[in-house]
Design a protein around this motif. Structure first.
Motif, PDB file in Angstrom:
ATOM      1  N   SER A 107      12.863   7.233   2.789  1.00 21.54           N
ATOM      2  CA  SER A 107      13.510   6.503   1.704  1.00 21.54           C
ATOM      3  C   SER A 107      13.635   7.410   0.480  1.00 21.54           C
ATOM      4  N   LYS A 108      12.963   7.103  -0.636  1.00 20.34           N
ATOM      5  CA  LYS A 108      13.079   7.913  -1.851  1.00 20.34           C
ATOM      6  C   LYS A 108      12.070   9.057  -1.897  1.00 20.34           C
ATOM      7  N   LEU A 109      11.171   9.147  -0.912  1.00 20.72           N
ATOM      8  CA  LEU A 109      10.092  10.130  -0.922  1.00 20.72           C
ATOM      9  C   LEU A 109      10.364  11.303   0.013  1.00 20.72           C
ATOM     10  N   THR A 110      10.116  12.519  -0.486  1.00 19.92           N
ATOM     11  CA  THR A 110      10.209  13.725   0.337  1.00 19.92           C
ATOM     12  C   THR A 110       8.838  14.389   0.371  1.00 19.92           C
ATOM     13  N   VAL A 111       8.290  14.586   1.552  1.00 20.58           N
ATOM     14  CA  VAL A 111       6.958  15.166   1.715  1.00 20.58           C
ATOM     15  C   VAL A 111       7.018  16.674   1.484  1.00 20.58           C
ATOM     16  N   PHE A 112       6.097  17.190   0.633  1.00 21.35           N
ATOM     17  CA  PHE A 112       6.105  18.633   0.393  1.00 21.35           C
ATOM     18  C   PHE A 112       4.733  19.291   0.545  1.00 21.35           C
TER      19      PHE A 112
ATOM     20  N   SER B  41      -3.942  11.046   7.716  1.00 12.59           N
ATOM     21  CA  SER B  41      -3.488  12.147   6.873  1.00 12.59           C
ATOM     22  C   SER B  41      -2.836  11.610   5.607  1.00 12.59           C
ATOM     23  N   LEU B  42      -3.050  12.322   4.499  1.00 16.74           N
ATOM     24  CA  LEU B  42      -2.419  11.993   3.228  1.00 16.74           C
ATOM     25  C   LEU B  42      -1.391  13.067   2.897  1.00 16.74           C
ATOM     26  N   TRP B  43      -0.280  12.658   2.335  1.00 13.34           N
ATOM     27  CA  TRP B  43       0.804  13.599   2.048  1.00 13.34           C
ATOM     28  C   TRP B  43       1.264  13.444   0.605  1.00 13.34           C
ATOM     29  N   ARG B  44       1.421  14.593  -0.058  1.00 13.92           N
ATOM     30  CA  ARG B  44       1.938  14.581  -1.425  1.00 13.92           C
ATOM     31  C   ARG B  44       3.461  14.586  -1.355  1.00 13.92           C
ATOM     32  N   CYS B  45       4.062  13.622  -2.038  1.00 19.17           N
ATOM     33  CA  CYS B  45       5.506  13.423  -1.942  1.00 19.17           C
ATOM     34  C   CYS B  45       6.178  13.488  -3.314  1.00 19.17           C
ATOM     35  N   LYS B  46       7.415  13.921  -3.302  1.00 18.45           N
ATOM     36  CA  LYS B  46       8.257  13.921  -4.498  1.00 18.45           C
ATOM     37  C   LYS B  46       9.234  12.767  -4.382  1.00 18.45           C
ATOM     38  N   CYS B  47       9.215  11.893  -5.373  1.00 17.97           N
ATOM     39  CA  CYS B  47      10.126  10.757  -5.380  1.00 17.97           C
ATOM     40  C   CYS B  47      11.456  11.190  -5.997  1.00 17.97           C
ATOM     41  N   SER B  48      12.544  10.566  -5.585  1.00 22.27           N
ATOM     42  CA  SER B  48      13.857  10.936  -6.109  1.00 22.27           C
ATOM     43  C   SER B  48      13.972  10.665  -7.606  1.00 22.27           C
ATOM     44  N   CYS B  49      13.043   9.849  -8.154  1.00 22.01           N
ATOM     45  CA  CYS B  49      13.057   9.589  -9.601  1.00 22.01           C
ATOM     46  C   CYS B  49      12.385  10.720 -10.375  1.00 22.01           C
ATOM     47  N   GLY B  50      11.708  11.638  -9.636  1.00 25.28           N
ATOM     48  CA  GLY B  50      11.061  12.782 -10.280  1.00 25.28           C
ATOM     49  C   GLY B  50       9.548  12.744 -10.260  1.00 25.28           C
ATOM     50  N   ASN B  51       8.947  11.570 -10.015  1.00 32.21           N
ATOM     51  CA  ASN B  51       7.495  11.453  -9.976  1.00 32.21           C
ATOM     52  C   ASN B  51       6.932  11.965  -8.651  1.00 32.21           C
TER      53      ASN B  51
END
Length: 216
Positions: free
Chosen positions: A72-77, A89-99
């Motif tokens: 959806s709005k989250l991209t895993v990086f 597992s935990l994943w740090r994601c970048k939201c399309s809103c910038g957060n």
């Protein structure tokens, strides 16, 4: 034959760092950094063909690497460890809103978490805008304030509060204590701390600065 420069490229949990030589077949060997912190030596062919996706030395190594995938709005990086309660597992994601946010793998794959929270806030705002009675109440200068003129959400402990201190909560995913204080619809305090006492102290200092007749 043209050499492929793989420096900085990701292959599963591995990031290619530098060439350290050749194997017996003349294939380039890359020194790679694994997400778990270990180093691995892998040939360029094994990297490009996906034959080697992690260092292979850590017990219970990351399965189903999600880095680079979008939900959806989250991209895993970035891999962010494991959930203490269930081992997911935990994943740090970048939201399309910038957060940025940290999300459990199951929540990502099942669609339970689709943003940093901005979708929920947007939906909540829409519900308020579609409710004339709520809008009229919000426009009243005395709505949602105590006798000292402070916002009630800032001075009354919620039934969901588990810390025992208003405005202080625990974030289990990263084991941090959060201190918040909102005044007139804006956060004047929104900070993370390693220990409970530091969060409480920050909250009390903010209360003394921004709230009227705050308890000392």
């Amino acid at each position: 034959m043209k050499r492929h420069d793989l420096t900085g490229q990701r292959f599963g949990s591995l990031t290619a760092k530098k060439i350290i030589g050749k194997d017996q077949h003349g294939l380039m060997i890359w020194s790679c950094l694994c997400d778990c912190g270990n180093m691995a030596e892998v040939t360029s062919t094994n990297l490009r063909l996906g034959r080697k996706l992690n260092c292979g030395t850590r017990k219970n190594h990351i399965k189903n690497n999600l880095i680079g995938q979008q939900f959806s709005k989250l991209t895993v990086f970035e891999y962010a460890g494991r959930q203490k309660s269930n081992g997911n597992s935990l994943w740090r994601c970048k939201c399309s809103c910038g957060n940025e946010t940290v999300v459990d793998s199951n929540a990502l794959k099942s669609g339970r978490t689709r943003s940093c929270g901005c979708l929920r806030r947007k939906a909540s705002s829409k519900r308020i805008l579609d409710n004339p009675a709520m809008i009229a109440s919000m426009r009243s200068s005395n709505s949602f304030r105590d006798c000292n003129g402070n916002p009630v959400q800032s001075v009354i402990k919620s039934s969901r509060n588990k810390s025992g201190v208003i405005g202080v909560s625990h974030e289990e995913k990263e084991d941090k204590w959060i201190a918040r204080l909102m005044v007139d619809g804006k956060y004047v305090l929104n900070a993370r701390f390693d220990c409970f006492n530091m969060a409480v102290s920050a909250r009390k200092n903010a209360e003394n600065k921004y709230l009227k007749n705050a308890q000392k």
